[in-house]
Every structure is written in C-alpha cells, then in structure tokens.
Design an enzyme around this catalytic site. Structure first.
Site, PDB file in Angstrom:
ATOM      1  N   SER A 185     -11.515  -1.769   0.074  1.00 40.00           N
ATOM      2  CA  SER A 185     -10.095  -1.652   0.697  1.00 40.00           C
ATOM      3  C   SER A 185     -10.013  -2.041   2.241  1.00 40.00           C
ATOM      4  CB  SER A 185      -9.621  -0.161   1.003  1.00 40.00           C
ATOM      5  OG  SER A 185      -9.422   0.168  -0.248  1.00 40.00           O
ATOM      6  N   HIS A 217      -4.080   4.949   4.179  1.00 40.63           N
ATOM      7  CA  HIS A 217      -4.954   3.917   3.681  1.00 40.63           C
ATOM      8  C   HIS A 217      -3.967   2.626   4.303  1.00 40.63           C
ATOM      9  CE1 HIS A 217      -6.320   1.294   0.299  1.00 40.63           C
ATOM     10  NE2 HIS A 217      -7.309   2.004   0.855  1.00 40.63           N
ATOM     11  N   ASP A 237       0.868  -1.225   0.104  1.00 43.05           N
ATOM     12  CA  ASP A 237       0.081  -0.011   0.067  1.00 43.05           C
ATOM     13  C   ASP A 237       0.907   1.315   0.020  1.00 43.05           C
ATOM     14  OD1 ASP A 237      -2.177   1.864   0.799  1.00 43.05           O
ATOM     15  OD2 ASP A 237      -3.301  -0.132   1.071  1.00 43.05           O
TER      16      ASP A 237
END
Ligand SMILES: *[C@@H]1O[C@H](CO)[C@@H](O)[C@H](O)[C@H]1NC(C)=O
Ligand SMILES: *[C@@H]1O[C@H](CO)[C@@H](O)[C@H](O)[C@H]1NC(C)=O
Ligand SMILES: *[C@@H]1O[C@H](CO)[C@@H](O)[C@H](O)[C@H]1NC(C)=O
Ligand SMILES: *[C@@H]1O[C@H](CO)[C@@H](O)[C@H](O)[C@H]1NC(C)=O
Ligand SMILES: [Ca+2]
Ligand SMILES: [Ca+2]
Length: 643
Positions: free
Chosen positions: A397, A222, A181
C-alpha cells in the site's frame, strides 16, 4: 657509486616520508573518483541554463555551489559512485561546451569519527554539503525512501533518487493523482494546499467530500497516508514532503463500506479522467492466497476507457499495489495487479530485501519502498489523520503512491507521455540497485534484449532522476498491436509425476495488420482445472528463452471446482523481445504434498501486445551503458539479421 647509493637512499627516504604522510592522513590512499563534478561557467547561468548544459551531456544538475551563479554541482548517472580512475571523457565533453570554463571530477575520501560506521559518515558528510537544497520539513530525515543516508540501518542511496528529479526542476506541477481509498483528510495542513477538490468525490457516501469516516482506532487513515507520500507540501514545517510536492491529490473515497460493487469501482476508476492523470490504488481482491478475482464488467470498461480516452487521449495511469499476501499468494491471481493497463508495484525495505508480506508475480513492473526492517521505526513517514504525521505507514500500500509520485514528476517533465510511454520509461529507468530476495529463491536474470528483471521486483527500484531525464527527451512509442499468436484447444493432463509442455510456434501475425515485432506485454490466457488449484505451477518460456513463472504454488488455495477460466496470466519479463518463434507453456503439480493431484490444461491462447516498429529508434543515446542503449543495440542487431 657511493653517490648513486646515497641518491637512491635519499630517494628511498623521500618515498618513506611520503608514505608515512599517507599513513597519517589517510590521504590519498583510499581516494576514489566520484560521479560528482564541479562545473564552473564563463558567465552567470540560471539554474535552467545550467541544467540544459547538464542534460546535453548526460549529467544531472544538482544545483548551485554555495549560492554561486557560475559554479554548479553536476552528477553523472552512468559513472559509478566510486572508481579509482578519472573519467576523462566525461570531463572532456563538459569542457567542450563553450560556456564551460572547467570541470573537476570530485574525489571521495573518508573523515572517520571513532565509533561510527565509516561508510555512513562519508555519505552523511556529502549529504551535509548538499544540505542547503534539502527540505526543512521535520519528518524529512525519516523519509529514507526519498533520501536514504543509512537511517535505521538502511542502505545508503537505496532510495527513489527524487532529489535528482527535483534538481532538474520537476516537482509535479499541474499533475493530479487520485487516491482511490478510504478517504483523504483534505484539511490536513500538509495536504490542503495541494488538494484538488474538483477532481475529488466520495463514492461510498455519494457526495463531493471524501473525508474519512471516524473510528476510534483510526482504521480509515490509509488514504490520508498515501496522499502525503505523493503530495505533502514542502518547507512548511509540517510532517515531511511528498515525492511530487507541488502536484495535486484528489481523494476518491470508495473503500470503507460493507461491500464493494462493480459500479463503485467503475465510477471511481473512471472519475474525471481529464482532470485526473494518475489513479493510485492500494487495494484489491483478498490476499488470502486462495482468491482468483479481478475487475468485473463495468470496471473493466472504465479501465479500458481510461487508458484509451483519459487525459484527452494520452491515457490515464493506473498504479497498483501488487499485494500483501506474502509468499503464499501470487499477484497474477489478482486481475487488477496483473492487468496490462495497470502498473503493478512491489516493495523493498530499507536494506534492499523484499518485504516479508510481498507477493511475487511476473506482471509486476517495478518496485518502490515500504516497511519491514528489523527496526520497527523504519516504516514509511507521511501524513496521518487529523493533521498528524506518522512514521509507520506500511505494506505494498505504501509502495504504490510512491510510484504515482514519480510518475507525476515524469508527467511534469513531459506532459505528452502516454500511459504506454510511462511503462516504457519505467522499464528503462528502474534499477537493480541492491534489491534482493531475502530467501534467495528469485535471482536477477537477463531477458532476450539484455534487460535485467527479477520475479519479485520487476525491473527494479524506480529512479525519479533518471525517469524525468529520459522523459524530457522521450518520443512517444509507435502504435500498439494485439496479436493472437496461437491457440491450443485439446485438453492435456498433468500429474504430480508427469508435467505437461505445450508449444505454440508463431510468426506473431507477420504480414497482418496486427504484426508485433517488439514485445510489450504477453498474456497466456488459460483455462484449466485441477484437483487442487493451489498445487499448480505454470511457466511461460519465450523464443529468446526468457522463463516467466506465471503462476506459483499457493498452498492455501484448495479449489477443485473453478480452476481458471480464460484467465489472462501476464508477464512483463519479455519486454522488448522479438516474439517470433516457439513459445512454451509448462504445467506442474507441486511435489510438496503427499496427496496425488492432477489437472488439465483445457485451452491456451497466446496474446502478444507490442509494436511493429522499433520503439526507441528516434531517441538519442546519452549514455552507452544505459538500458536504453542496450535495448536499442539489440533491436538494431535484430533489424540487421532480418535484412
Ligand atoms: C495543465 O494541464 C491542463 C490539462 O491537463 C492543460 O490544459 C494546461 O495547459 C496545463 N497548464 C500548464 C501551465 O501546463
Ligand atoms: C459486459 O460488457 C460487454 C461490453 O463490453 C457487454 O457486451 C456484456 O453484455 C456485458 N456483460 C454483462 C454480464 O453485463
Ligand atoms: C477437467 O477437465 C477434463 C477434460 O475436459 C475432464 O475430463 C475432467 O473431469 C475435469 N476435471 C475436473 C476436476 O473438473
Ligand atoms: C509418482 O511416482 C512415485 C514413484 O516414483 C509413485 O510412488 C507414486 O505413486 C506416483 N504418483 C502418482 C500420482 O502417480
Ligand atoms: Ca511538509
Ligand atoms: Ca493478492
């Protein structure tokens, strides 16, 4: 005569009194029998010994009752949560164990507080009884995806059932998940103890420190959020807990740069395949509803090497978010999500609906949870940048790392599981629970061996308790073969008014080295062109009649040049089926637009992947109603028919 009359009146009175008592106390009119059992042993038992007895009889040990060494709380997964009759057979099997003194099936009743929702109260109360085993982390109550007691209007018990896995003693020890990520805040107090620095790397910055790049808007949060879902530490007073809170996370920073390259992807997906067990990816080609893209050459090689050689030959597990393109996209156009070598995960929200941003496709294997309820506070609670916590992590996600966490639990329960074993376990233990399509387009259907699937959710919501229980018993599946079952190469036209149906009749390589009798994945490798690609819809129908929509309409896809070139449309829906017979491919042009469109199917190769031998024949059946029992039965019937 008189006396009998009196007697019957007296009797009537007694009955009346009793009835009145029932009325006042609300007991036991609404009493039900739950799937909980109190088990008392003849001698002191360790948690492990008690779990052994539980597993022997298809139960899950939820732990000690009030700290006693003799009394334990068992749960039976196949007994419905509430029923009106006792499950005598279950008590009997428990009592037959020499160490068990007695077992009592727990009844369920209500203690209604005025002004509160009855069901939620009942569940809350039960949860309070178990409270002593619950994580003390401040955000745990917001982690409804771990334990749904109806917070924020959610559906009680619609969760990953992780407590049942933890109660069996599995928390992810010695398993590493890499978060591919935008970096991981590895100094975060809820992550640093579970951070695997050796397995980490920054492929965007080319150094061993995958720390997220700072931006004012916290754009690069994230990866940190995903990491917390997998492995945030338990009982440390910080944020919440990860699904596998004693497992390790590695950071692989590879997003957050102007352009992605095949090599960055390949290096990331092939990084330390013997130190990393699971790779979690919550990214992919643009979800704009018109892209058709997938792994390039080197990345494809990295994935193939990972599944064949990673984990010292057992195979790495690649978990993929199915995509956030909403109903106008189709994740079978995303070559990562659609790959047989990735486990593609979709999401449901806290009441069982699909999230509004969910894509759908036939390659999705199962689902976990993400945000999207009417209540904006119902996001995914996890760790955030710079030592903070969040309650609003979102998108598919957020769903993929939850699945990675569940796999970490399964790998601790059985470190010998191969990448295929993980997929089989996912198929067999995921549940329909109360998942449904908010728009009522995609219904639950049964495939040819009795497995329930849904185009949106795959085989349903993952169940950590059930997965680790089955993982412990698991015998690795027989070798896998790849059968080219048939090929059609003469172009066939289809138009708005005229669909085309192609058929391949196959023996599935019977008598050859690559014979397949029990399906895992099926691919329709297709080349087609059309005047507008987004208007093409494709279905693949198996010999058992299972209908997979392998391509849905994508109204934004206006391509009229590229079409699809040997694109491997994949379905998981025919899992376990016998592939011999007639496979049908149907191609349609949508009738939703005014313009006339047409297309050509240029070639179609049918690839069937699976085993020659029956996959579950050496596994014991704990529960006659389990999916395992149902598929095994179907396979046995098939064997009998064959002979
Ligand atoms: C942990 O995993 C490594 C490699 O994956 C293995 O060699 C080792 O034996 C495991 N340790 C334990 C305690 O299971
Ligand atoms: C892609 O990889 C294969 C080996 O797997 C190789 O034969 C082929 O030449 C490569 N193609 C390109 C364009 O690099
Ligand atoms: C599609 O393929 C057919 C058959 O080869 C060809 O005749 C046609 O011109 C092609 N159409 C488009 C839009 O490329
Ligand atoms: C499809 O059929 C309708 C009448 O049923 C006709 O009006 C239309 O022109 C046809 N379209 C094409 C592309 O053939
Ligand atoms: Ca914590
Ligand atoms: Ca997509």
């Amino acid at each position: 005569m008189l006396s009998t009359m009196l007697a019957s009146r007296a009797l009537a009175l007694v009955v009346l009194v009793a009835a009145w008592q029932i009325e006042v106390e609300g007991f036991p009119r609404n009493e039900v029998f739950t799937n909980s059992f109190l088990v008392r042993f003849r001698r002191d038992m360790t948690l492990k010994e008690a779990s052994g007895v539980a597993n022997l009889h298809g139960f899950i040990n939820l732990g000690k009752l009030l700290g006693s060494n003799r009394e334990f709380h068992f749960l039976h997964r196949s007994v419905p949560h509430a029923r009106t009759r006792r499950s005598l057979s279950h008590m009997r099997t428990l009592k037959s164990h020499p160490d068990v003194r007695f077992a009592i099936q727990q009844t369920g009743f209500q203690r209604t507080k005025r002004g509160y929702n009855r069901l939620r109260l009942a569940v809350l109360e039960e949860i309070q009884q178990q409270h002593q085993n619950e994580p003390t982390d401040p955000y745990f109550p917001f982690q409804w995806y771990l334990k749904n007691i109806g917070q924020n209007g959610g559906k009680p018990r619609l969760d990953l059932n992780v407590e049942a896995a933890w109660a069996q003693g599995f928390t992810g020890r010695n398993v590493t998940t890499a978060i591919m990520d935008d970096g991981v805040d590895y100094m975060h107090p809820d992550l640093r103890d579970n951070y695997n620095a050796r397995a980490s790397y920054d492929f965007s910055g080319n150094d061993p420190f995958p720390y997220p790049r700072y931006t004012d808007d916290w754009f690069n949060s994230h990866g940190t959020r995903c990491a917390g879902e997998v492995a945030a530490k338990r009982d440390n007073g910080v944020c919440g807990v990860g699904v596998a809170y004693n497992s390790k996370v590695a950071g692989i920073r590879m997003l957050d740069q102007p352009y992605m390259t095949d090599l960055i992807e390949a290096n990331s997906m092939g990084h330390e395949p013997n130190l990393i067990d699971i790779y979690s990816a919550s990214w992919g080609p643009t979800d704009d509803g018109k892209t058709v893209d997938g792994p390039r050459n080197a990345t494809m090689r990295a994935i193939v090497r990972g599944v064949n050689e990673g984990r010292h030959g057992l195979g790495n597990i690649y978990v993929w978010a199915s995509g956030d393109g909403g109903e106008e996209d189709d994740c079978n156009c995303d070559g990562y999500a659609a790959s047989m070598w990735t486990v593609s995960i979709n999401s449901a929200i806290n009441n069982g609906e699909n999230a509004h941003y969910d894509e759908s496709c036939s390659s999705t294997l199962a689902s976990t949870f993400s945000n999207g309820a009417k209540d904006p506070h119902t996001g995914v609670a996890t760790t955030d940048l710079y030592g903070k916590c969040t309650k609003t992590h979102s998108g598919t996600s957020a769903a993929a790392p939850e699945a990675a966490g569940v796999f970490a639990l399964a790998l601790e329960a059985n470190p010998q599981l191969s990448w295929r074993d993980i997929q089989h376990l996912t198929v067999l233990t995921s549940k329909r629970n109360s998942l449904y399509d908010a728009k009522n387009r995609f219904h639950w259907k049964m495939n040819g061996v009795g497995l329930e699937f849904n185009h949106l959710f795959g085989y349903g919501v993952m169940d950590a308790g059930a997965m680790v229980a089955l993982a412990k018993e698991w015998k690795t599946v027989p070798p896998r073969y790849h059968c080219e079952a048939g090929l059609i190469r003469s172009p066939k036209k289809f138009t708005t008014n005229q669909s085309v149906i192609l058929e391949i009749e196959t023996t599935a390589c019977q008598g050859k080295e690559t014979e397949v009798n029990y399906v895992e994945h099926v691919q329709a490798v297709l080349s087609l062109n059309s005047t507008r690609r987004g208007e093409v819809t494709l279905y693949l129908i198996s010999p058992s009649g299972t209908r997979s929509m392998i391509l849905s309409r994508r109204p934004n896809d206006d391509d009229h040049r590229d079409g699809f070139s040997k694109w491997p449309f994949m379905t998981t829906h025919t899992w376990g089926e016998d592939p011999k017979g007639k496979w049908r491919l149907e191609a349609y042009i949508s009738q939703e637009t005014q313009q006339p469109n047409h297309g050509w199917i240029l070639d179609w190769t049918l690839m069937i992947h699976g085993t020659k031998e029956a996959p579950y024949k050496d596994l014991p059946i704990q529960d006659e109603n389990s999916k395992l029992a149902i598929v095994k039965k179907a396979h046995e019937d098939y064997m009998k028919k064959k002979h």
